[in-house]
Scaffold this motif. Structure first.
Motif, PDB file in Angstrom:
ATOM      1  N   GLU A 196      -4.071   2.921  11.234  1.00 58.11           N
ATOM      2  CA  GLU A 196      -3.961   4.379  11.284  1.00 58.11           C
ATOM      3  C   GLU A 196      -5.344   5.029  11.340  1.00 58.11           C
ATOM      4  O   GLU A 196      -5.565   5.997  12.075  1.00 58.11           O
ATOM      5  N   LEU A 197      -6.286   4.488  10.554  1.00 54.43           N
ATOM      6  CA  LEU A 197      -7.653   5.032  10.563  1.00 54.43           C
ATOM      7  C   LEU A 197      -8.333   4.802  11.911  1.00 54.43           C
ATOM      8  O   LEU A 197      -9.047   5.677  12.418  1.00 54.43           O
ATOM      9  N   ILE A 198      -8.095   3.642  12.497  1.00 51.15           N
ATOM     10  CA  ILE A 198      -8.700   3.339  13.794  1.00 51.15           C
ATOM     11  C   ILE A 198      -8.151   4.268  14.866  1.00 51.15           C
ATOM     12  O   ILE A 198      -8.889   4.783  15.708  1.00 51.15           O
ATOM     13  N   ILE A 199      -6.836   4.499  14.832  1.00 52.57           N
ATOM     14  CA  ILE A 199      -6.211   5.398  15.802  1.00 52.57           C
ATOM     15  C   ILE A 199      -6.746   6.824  15.665  1.00 52.57           C
ATOM     16  O   ILE A 199      -6.821   7.568  16.645  1.00 52.57           O
ATOM     17  N   SER A 200      -7.159   7.189  14.458  1.00 55.77           N
ATOM     18  CA  SER A 200      -7.671   8.556  14.229  1.00 55.77           C
ATOM     19  C   SER A 200      -9.072   8.769  14.788  1.00 55.77           C
ATOM     20  O   SER A 200      -9.567   9.897  14.812  1.00 55.77           O
ATOM     21  N   ILE A 201      -9.721   7.710  15.231  1.00 54.93           N
ATOM     22  CA  ILE A 201     -11.068   7.839  15.794  1.00 54.93           C
ATOM     23  C   ILE A 201     -10.949   8.364  17.221  1.00 54.93           C
ATOM     24  O   ILE A 201     -10.466   7.670  18.116  1.00 54.93           O
ATOM     25  N   ASN A 202     -11.375   9.597  17.436  1.00 56.99           N
ATOM     26  CA  ASN A 202     -11.284  10.216  18.757  1.00 56.99           C
ATOM     27  C   ASN A 202     -12.465   9.858  19.646  1.00 56.99           C
ATOM     28  O   ASN A 202     -12.342   9.783  20.865  1.00 56.99           O
TER      29      ASN A 202
ATOM     30  N   GLU B 229     -17.800   5.729  18.975  1.00 57.69           N
ATOM     31  CA  GLU B 229     -17.773   5.376  17.551  1.00 57.69           C
ATOM     32  C   GLU B 229     -16.882   4.166  17.319  1.00 57.69           C
ATOM     33  O   GLU B 229     -17.204   3.271  16.538  1.00 57.69           O
ATOM     34  N   LEU B 230     -15.743   4.129  18.014  1.00 55.36           N
ATOM     35  CA  LEU B 230     -14.828   3.001  17.879  1.00 55.36           C
ATOM     36  C   LEU B 230     -15.504   1.705  18.321  1.00 55.36           C
ATOM     37  O   LEU B 230     -15.425   0.689  17.633  1.00 55.36           O
ATOM     38  N   VAL B 231     -16.188   1.753  19.461  1.00 56.24           N
ATOM     39  CA  VAL B 231     -16.880   0.568  19.973  1.00 56.24           C
ATOM     40  C   VAL B 231     -17.907   0.071  18.962  1.00 56.24           C
ATOM     41  O   VAL B 231     -18.044  -1.132  18.735  1.00 56.24           O
ATOM     42  N   GLY B 232     -18.599   0.999  18.313  1.00 55.15           N
ATOM     43  CA  GLY B 232     -19.598   0.609  17.319  1.00 55.15           C
ATOM     44  C   GLY B 232     -18.996  -0.083  16.107  1.00 55.15           C
ATOM     45  O   GLY B 232     -19.654  -0.911  15.473  1.00 55.15           O
ATOM     46  N   LEU B 233     -17.748   0.250  15.787  1.00 48.07           N
ATOM     47  CA  LEU B 233     -17.092  -0.335  14.619  1.00 48.07           C
ATOM     48  C   LEU B 233     -16.316  -1.614  14.931  1.00 48.07           C
ATOM     49  O   LEU B 233     -15.911  -2.328  14.021  1.00 48.07           O
ATOM     50  N   VAL B 234     -16.123  -1.908  16.217  1.00 49.11           N
ATOM     51  CA  VAL B 234     -15.284  -3.041  16.609  1.00 49.11           C
ATOM     52  C   VAL B 234     -15.722  -4.369  15.987  1.00 49.11           C
ATOM     53  O   VAL B 234     -14.880  -5.100  15.441  1.00 49.11           O
TER      54      VAL B 234
ATOM     55  N   LYS C 284      -7.026  -1.956  24.388  1.00 45.93           N
ATOM     56  CA  LYS C 284      -6.647  -0.851  25.262  1.00 45.93           C
ATOM     57  C   LYS C 284      -7.707   0.245  25.266  1.00 45.93           C
ATOM     58  O   LYS C 284      -8.106   0.737  26.324  1.00 45.93           O
ATOM     59  N   LYS C 285      -8.158   0.623  24.083  1.00 48.97           N
ATOM     60  CA  LYS C 285      -9.119   1.725  23.988  1.00 48.97           C
ATOM     61  C   LYS C 285     -10.469   1.362  24.597  1.00 48.97           C
ATOM     62  O   LYS C 285     -11.196   2.238  25.069  1.00 48.97           O
ATOM     63  N   CYS C 286     -10.801   0.083  24.562  1.00 51.20           N
ATOM     64  CA  CYS C 286     -12.075  -0.364  25.138  1.00 51.20           C
ATOM     65  C   CYS C 286     -11.937  -0.769  26.598  1.00 51.20           C
ATOM     66  O   CYS C 286     -12.890  -1.256  27.206  1.00 51.20           O
TER      67      CYS C 286
ATOM     68  N   LEU D 260     -16.121   0.683  28.462  1.00 53.79           N
ATOM     69  CA  LEU D 260     -16.812   1.121  27.253  1.00 53.79           C
ATOM     70  C   LEU D 260     -17.501   0.000  26.495  1.00 53.79           C
ATOM     71  O   LEU D 260     -18.457   0.235  25.780  1.00 53.79           O
ATOM     72  N   ILE D 261     -17.021  -1.211  26.660  1.00 54.11           N
ATOM     73  CA  ILE D 261     -17.528  -2.283  25.809  1.00 54.11           C
ATOM     74  C   ILE D 261     -18.763  -2.954  26.394  1.00 54.11           C
ATOM     75  O   ILE D 261     -19.448  -3.723  25.729  1.00 54.11           O
ATOM     76  N   GLY D 262     -19.056  -2.680  27.683  1.00 47.80           N
ATOM     77  CA  GLY D 262     -20.278  -3.182  28.295  1.00 47.80           C
ATOM     78  C   GLY D 262     -20.394  -4.687  28.237  1.00 47.80           C
ATOM     79  O   GLY D 262     -19.546  -5.409  28.722  1.00 47.80           O
TER      80      GLY D 262
END
Length: 438
Positions: free
Chosen positions: A53-59, A63-68, A102-104, A159-161
């Motif tokens: 749920e917290l990961i999905i809340s990252i818009n 920032e998401l890529v940095g936390l992966v 999916k997000k990446c 996004l993930i390069g």
């Protein structure tokens, strides 16, 4: 609320969310097998659901890529069956991994780890040379058809390069050198999971990062860790170019690190060790005789010149040099016996420059020459008349003559005994020719 206040509030919320994510990652650290029983009732599914749920809340996707990488260290150990997982926790962990893919915009796990396509992505750098694969049961077994991850062709959307593998390895390296790593199996299972998803030719890039971590597992006193490290080592060897392993001495390093395990009598170690040793043996011994490479011949061709340069001082190296020459003489190259001819010429040169010491090496030299005659002429009653065999026999006679000159007292008696006892036609011919020297 002013723009400054909303920005500050957003920063505080982001900081609080990241703090909660890291707290959940800590909660997902599993106790080692030795603690099993104390926490058998721990259900990680709720923590994984909250994390999702917290990961999905990252818009912000950046920032998401940095936390992966950090997220993966907590999630990966829960994606497969272990004593700490159940159906709910496995499903929750796989949901997180699927969402990240999916997000990446990654079409497979290798995409996520090492990136894809050998192109530059703005702000990211050079992408690892990986061609994206469509999701399959092998790479994403839990994905349903309707959940298939789209392949992204636009580099700007990638996004993930270059992937998260380097950062993941940095985290794992730091955690695995700590004394507490054995208390928590997360790191070792994450390491093995990453290794399994990398194959040739992309694994070579990370060889130097994986090898020390696998050797760390192998050096541990626990049988399970040794077995785990050896299994990973087999995968690493199988997916690395043989030439690279030999050229940089990596095969020798691995062999020296695991040969001590030959003394273990545990079935698990035996079953994991010998496939690794067999893979190394093929690499270290080189190609089959019919495919002997030119570099091996090239080395022996230059030895004569070194002997001539050193002159009598070659005596200091005579023991090692004779072993090398015997090794080259023993194996045919199936290319006109050029290697054997060069080796015998080298032996002649060595004996002429180091003649004072040759009496000390009379027996091994004679045995090597007799064995060579036997190999060249398997039919004892016939001397082959082909030109290559005749050339080699001529050089053997020259060696026997020089040996006779250097060791006359010992050699004459030995030669006469051989003439008396042997019925091998080629050997009798060579010895008779050598005895005519004096």
């Amino acid at each position: 609320m002013s723009h400054t206040q909303s920005t500050l509030q957003l920063a505080m919320n982001t900081e609080e969310r990241d703090h909660k994510i890291k707290e959940l990652i800590q909660k997902l650290k599993v106790k080692a097998d030795s603690h099993k029983g104390k926490e058998d009732d721990v259900d990680y599914s709720s923590s994984l659901t909250t994390l999702n749920e917290l990961i999905i809340s990252i818009n912000n996707k950046s920032e998401l890529v940095g936390l992966v990488p950090v997220i993966l260290t907590g999630v990966i150990p829960h994606t497969t069956r272990h004593y700490w997982t159940n159906e709910s926790s496995i499903l929750a962990a796989k949901n997180i991994l699927t969402y990240i893919l999916k997000k990446c915009h990654c079409s497979s796990i290798p995409d996520l780890l090492i990136g894809r396509k050998n192109k530059s992505v703005p702000g990211v750098g050079v992408v690892s040379p990986y061609t994206p694969a469509r999701p399959t049961e092998e790479v994403l077994p839990w994905l349903q058809e309707e959940d298939e991850v789209p392949v992204v062709e636009d580099e700007e959307e990638l996004l993930i390069g270059g992937g998260v593998m380097n950062e993941l390895l940095r985290i794992l390296r730091r955690r695995l050198v700590e004394t507490e790593w054995k208390e928590h199996p997360n790191e070792k299972h994450t390491l093995m999971w990453c290794l399994r998803h990398l194959k040739h030719p992309h694994l070579s890039e990370y060889f130097n990062s994986f090898l020390p971590l696998l050797l760390l597992l192998i050096d541990d006193y626990e049988i399970y860790h040794k077995q785990l490290g050896l299994t990973g080592l087999c995968h690493l060897i199988a997916n690395t170019d043989s030439a690279e392993l030999v050229q940089y001495g990596k095969a020798d390093l691995i062999y020296d690190s695991i040969k001590k395990l030959l003394y273990f009598n545990k079935v698990d170690i035996i079953n994991a060790l010998h496939p690794a040793l067999q893979s190394l043996l093929v690499i270290m011994e080189g190609p089959q005789p019919m495919e002997i490479s030119q570099p091996r011949k090239a080395y022996i061709k230059h030895v004569c010149r070194y002997i001539e340069c050193l002159g009598v001082f070659i005596i200091k190296y005579i023991n090692k040099l004779l072993l090398i020459i015997f090794d080259y003489i023993e194996y045919p190259d199936y290319c006109g016996e050029e290697t054997r001819k060069t080796s015998l010429t080298t032996l002649l040169t060595l004996m002429r420059y180091s003649w004072p010491r040759i009496p000390n090496h009379f027996e091994p030299i004679l045995k090597s020459l007799i064995k060579l005659i036997s190999d060249l002429c398997p039919d004892k009653s016939v001397i082959p008349d082909d030109s290559n065999t005749q050339d080699v026999l001529g050089l053997i006679i020259d060696c026997l003559k020089v040996l006779n000159c250097c060791c006359h007292e010992n050699s004459s008696a030995s030669y006469k005994m051989l003439l008396k006892d042997t019925e091998h036609a080629a050997l009798r011919h060579c010895i008779a020719e050598a005895l005519d020297t004096v």
